[in-house]
Design an enzyme around this catalytic site. Structure first.
Site, mmCIF file in Angstrom:
data_model
loop_
_atom_site.group_PDB
_atom_site.id
_atom_site.type_symbol
_atom_site.label_atom_id
_atom_site.label_comp_id
_atom_site.label_asym_id
_atom_site.label_seq_id
_atom_site.Cartn_x
_atom_site.Cartn_y
_atom_site.Cartn_z
ATOM 1 N N SER A 523 38.207 54.484 62.976
ATOM 2 C CA SER A 523 38.971 53.549 62.393
ATOM 3 C C SER A 523 40.438 53.031 63.566
ATOM 4 C CB SER A 523 39.726 53.402 61.302
ATOM 5 O OG SER A 523 40.213 51.685 60.490
ATOM 6 N N HIS A 636 32.258 51.463 56.269
ATOM 7 C CA HIS A 636 33.239 51.587 57.003
ATOM 8 C C HIS A 636 33.450 53.322 56.421
ATOM 9 C CE1 HIS A 636 36.963 50.863 59.474
ATOM 10 N NE2 HIS A 636 37.345 51.414 58.823
#
Length: 662
Positions: A523, A636
């Site tokens: 990320s 994610h």
């Protein structure tokens, strides 16, 4: 007998304990245990144990996910969320034994239950479609659900916020509040606004509920608190002024006030949480933490104890509140009095990831993890603070495995700021030898590494790497000025913080081979990995995970891009595209000389896979050494809560890449 290092496959043998709930008598608590079964899928079961003595007992079984258990006010029943029917619904089980019974049959499933004080009703949120009446939206059979999945229809989008990484595409469904009557077994829809509603809980007398929602539209980022009466014609009242975000609601014992976490976006997404009390009658707010300069709540990054249920502020009595907070790599339990005094109840070099408090006995059951313990429950009487371990989840399995204790290290940044970090020695450490090092960069960036179990870090140490992980500016745990300092400066002082930490580590620890360095992160950590190798060639190899490469496109494709880009980089797309491009690693791709492995989930809507596609395409076009691995059915959350086989495959790719290049 010598112990072996931990490996990737050990992930399949570890149990995760979470969400403890003490009964109303203060004698027993129930919790969820998550494990990975022989089919490499998650199972979650309910367990119970006496608060102070006795062995734990497993209450539910099977290839199911049972979670969010809640005792009825008379402690005779536990209601929980389960996918036993194929979709999450509410189920109940008697505390005297017997088989679970299904309560709700909603088409799109149900959410976490909240008992009314009298035990007559359950309050929860559930996805409700706007295409037809709520009473018509009944649970479908397995065959009907499979047919709907296969049927592909056009998807019409009319609103700005139409997707999220957690929920996928929103479609025409919204989280509405539902009231379930225990006696009649009927459900009633309480809210109808075409927005998501989040349960805040019941007033002590059971006549009102609180919830949060955003009625201002998708351009407004925030949550307000609303009070709704049950069984009367009194209108719903908004008691906050649309000036921030408020969440994790808790009613005071007398029902006159609400405590909550929240903030007013003074520093946009980098604003630290505070604790507020709000007068239910007139909306008057009082800040309980004006002098607290650390994050309220759990800011810890972990790939094991991730996404835990935080109880928020819990009233100890009418004069004080118990809560978790994070600072200096630790997450502990604190007490705040209504006059603003803050004191730690339990704060050690560990991670308190969950807790339940019983007012009459003054006892906490706390879920606590450390770098060498994935997590267990402890009883903490508040009168003496003496901690007693109650569970030993993974002790037997880990008895022959060597886990590395981190060495806390502190570094001086280029401008004199202190940066905290940790170094794991390689499991086969021999002071006569030299070892390669992996620099790990956390995501967020407003999060915190610290004293919690982290499987990935232990695996890398287990295969022979020193592992350095730090909290550069932008991280939580070191004050508001520190966490805000990265905004508008991605790739600036945060980058030099990391390089200073690396340089000083190499100076202090002579066993590290400075010619064999690797870097990885996910990320924001993936962004930083891309940035690092496009600005220095000192690393032999890199692995970028669910990363950001181009802020220009991120603005329009991420579920948070349209506001997060402004918050973090400082500009909207059309206001200053040049600034967004200047902070994009893609702009500097021709300078990359480090071999890089690119890992990304196909279903990632936070940092969509097109970011990885752009990064890979440009690198390959310019003849760089790059490999791209795409993970199907992964969003994610791949590294933390993704499909177990893909989590293991991801770790194998990382280990093999570093072995090949370092």
């Amino acid at each position: 007998m010598s112990k072996r290092p931990i490996d990737i496959e050990d992930l399949f043998h570890l149990t995760q304990y979470s969400d403890p709930q003490i009964d109303h008598k203060g004698e027993t608590y129930v919790f969820t245990g998550r494990a990975i079964n022989e089919n490499q899928s998650y199972t979650e079961h309910l367990y119970v144990q006496d608060v102070h003595h006795g062995e734990l007992r497993q209450w539910t079984f099977g290839n199911v996910k049972d979670r969010f258990p809640r005792f009825s006010p008379d402690d005779q029943t536990i209601v929980f969320l389960s996918n036993r029917s194929g979709i999450d619904q509410l189920w109940s089980i008697s505390t005297n034994g017997g088989a679970p019974k299904q309560l709700t049959y909603l088409e799109h499933g149900a959410g976490k239950p909240h008992w009314s004080p009298g035990g007559r009703s359950l309050l929860f949120s559930a996805p409700v479609g706007t295409d037809r009446a709520f009473t018509e939206q009944v649970e479908k059979t397995k065959e009907e659900r499979e047919k709907n999945v296969k049927k592909k229809e056009p998807f019409k989008i009319e609103r700005l916020k139409y997707k999220s990484d957690a929920m996928g595409f929103h479609g025409q469904k919204h989280q509405q509040l539902i009231l379930f009557d225990i006696e009649t077994k009927t459900s009633e829809q309480l809210t109808t606004n075409e927005v998501d509603h989040n349960v805040g809980g019941w007033s002590p007398n059971g006549k009102k509920i609180a919830y949060t929602a955003n009625l201002k539209g998708d351009n407004h980022i925030g949550q307000d608190i609303f009070i709704q009466s049950i069984g009367t014609v009194e209108e719903t009242r908004q008691i906050t002024a649309s000036d921030g975000t408020y969440h994790d609601i808790s009613w005071s014992p007398d029902g006159a006030k609400i405590a909550c976490f929240g903030h007013t976006y003074t520093y946009d997404g980098a604003t630290q949480n505070e604790i507020w009390t709000i007068d239910v009658s007139n909306g008057e707010k009082k800040l309980l933490t004006p002098d607290v300069d650390f994050e309220i709540g759990d800011a810890m990054i972990s790939d094991f104890q991730s996404g835990q249920h935080n109880p928020g502020p819990v009233w100890e009595n009418g004069q004080s509140i118990i809560f978790t907070a994070s600072r200096f790599g630790r997450t502990g339990v604190f007490r705040a009095s209504i006059n603003g005094e803050i004191h730690p109840i339990f704060e050690e070099n560990r991670h308190v990831y969950a807790f339940s408090f019983h007012k009459e006995t003054d006892v906490l059951i706390a879920g606590i993890s450390s770098p060498t313990d994935p997590g267990n429950f402890y009883a903490i009487p508040l009168d003496n603070g003496k901690i007693t371990q109650r569970t030993y989840a993974n002790d037997a399995y880990l008895s022959d495995i060597q886990l590395q204790e981190p060495h806390t290290v502190r570094f001086s940044a280029n401008d004199g700021w202190e940066i905290e970090g940790w170094l794991l020695y390689p499991s086969n450490y021999n002071p006569e030898k030299k070892y390669p090092l992996i620099l790990e960069v956390h995501g967020g960036p407003h999060a915190m590494y610290g004293y919690s179990f982290f499987h990935e870090l232990q695996v890398l140490a287990g295969v022979g790497y020193a592992v350095l992980y730090t909290n550069p500016r932008g991280s939580h745990g070191y004050g508001q000025h520190f966490v805000d300092a990265v905004r508008g400066d991605y790739g600036g002082s945060d980058y030099t913080d990391l390089m200073a930490a690396l340089d000083q580590t190499l100076e202090r620890f002579s066993f590290i081979d400075d010619a064999r360095l690797g870097v990885t992160g996910g990320s924001y950590g993936g962004f930083m990995t891309n940035w690092i190798i496009s600005h220095t060639n000192r690393f032999k190899a890199a692995v970028t995970q669910r990363s950001i490469a181009n802020w220009l496109s991120f603005y329009g494709v991420s579920d948070i891009g349209y506001y997060f880009t402004k918050w973090e980089i400082g500009e909207h797309l059309l206001d200053d595209p040049a600034k967004l491009w200047d902070h994009s690693p893609l702009k500097y791709a021709r300078d990359v000389e480090t071999p890089i492995l690119i890992l990304h989930g196909e279903q990632d809507l936070r940092c969509p896979i097109e970011q990885a596609e752009q990064w890979f395409t440009v690198l390959k076009y310019y003849g760089k050494e790059a490999v791209f691995v795409r993970f199907p059915d992964a969003n994610h959350e791949l590294s933390r809560n993704g499909p177990p086989r893909l989590r293991a495959a991801r770790l194998a790719e990382i280990v093999h890449w570093f072995r090949d290049w370092i």
